[in-house]
Design a protein around this motif. Structure first.
Motif: not given
Length: 246
Positions: A10-29
């Motif tokens: 009955x679960x269509x989408x399951x997300x757990x502890x999902x992470x996403x970053x853009x850039x690197x170093x001091x510019x990382x978001x």
């Protein structure tokens, strides 16, 4: 392609502890900071929250448009990270419809041809695909604009073309980024009624990112996001309008 089952059909989408970053170093978001979310089959889930809180990144990861950095993300039991690029393309083409905020229409194609693209990619004959595209354009109120190219359409009309394109191949999951932002109240409600009809049913689900409080009543649940996390999930009857303005 590896099928990793959540253990609950009955679960269509399951997300757990999902992470996403853009850039690197001091510019990382850090756009996603450990998102936990489950979307049930037969459900319309809305994602709300301030601009820049990670809503579009989240639905892009769920739809396989972006790769996640960490955590789990299963869509009907399948993990995009376990697929090679052709497998991912095939799975998305058969099972996911995405309404982009910027529409992403092909300038040289008519409205009907733009809508027909997912069916043609999946192997349908062009004449059949365009015929079905004309039918669904009628359902979103564009029966007289099927031969117009995007430059000849208003923003609201282009938005309805994008919505029709996402629905045409009858996907199991439709993901929408601000689907009513360019629509008036009446047209927005008609579009949401159609999305519910097409996308919410047995073995299907719909996720809508929105700031439009006028359509909150169409949701089964509303997930609030802030700073890359889900902060709460509420019944759609709760008035969240004061927290979703730009």
């Amino acid at each position: 392609m590896e099928n990793t089952v959540t253990g609950n059909n009955s679960i269509a989408v399951h997300c757990k502890g999902l992470t996403k970053s853009y850039g690197s170093g001091s510019n990382q978001v850090h756009a996603l900071c450990g998102v936990d979310l489950e979307v049930r089959t037969g459900e319309l889930m809305m994602l709300v929250g301030p601009s820049g809180c990670g809503k579009t990144t989240l639905i892009s990861v769920i739809a396989g448009v972006l790769d996640r950095d960490g955590g789990e993300c299963l869509v009907f039991g399948y993990d995009f990270k376990q697929m090679n690029p052709p497998e991912k393309t095939r799975y998305r083409g058969r099972n996911i419809g995405f309404v982009f905020q910027m529409f992403n229409l092909i300038p040289a194609l008519t409205a009907a041809e733009n809508v027909a693209v997912p069916l043609i990619i999946n192997g349908a004959k062009r004449r059949e695909a365009v015929g079905r595209a004309r039918e669904i354009l009628c359902r979103v109120g564009l029966s007289d604009r099927t031969n117009a190219v995007p430059a000849e359409l208003s923003g609201g009309q282009q938005q309805r073309v994008a919505i029709a394109r996402a629905m045409l191949h009858n996907p199991k999951l439709i993901v929408c980024d601000e689907p009513t932002s360019a629509l008036d109240h009446e047209t927005g409600h008609k579009v949401m009624e159609l999305l519910r009809e097409v996308a919410v049913g047995i073995g299907r689900a719909l996720i809508v990112v929105t700031h439009d409080a006028r359509i909150f009543g169409f949701a089964d649940r509303i997930a609030k996001m802030d700073d890359g996390r889900i902060t709460s999930i509420e019944n759609s009857r709760i008035d969240l309008s004061s927290n979703t303005r730009h």
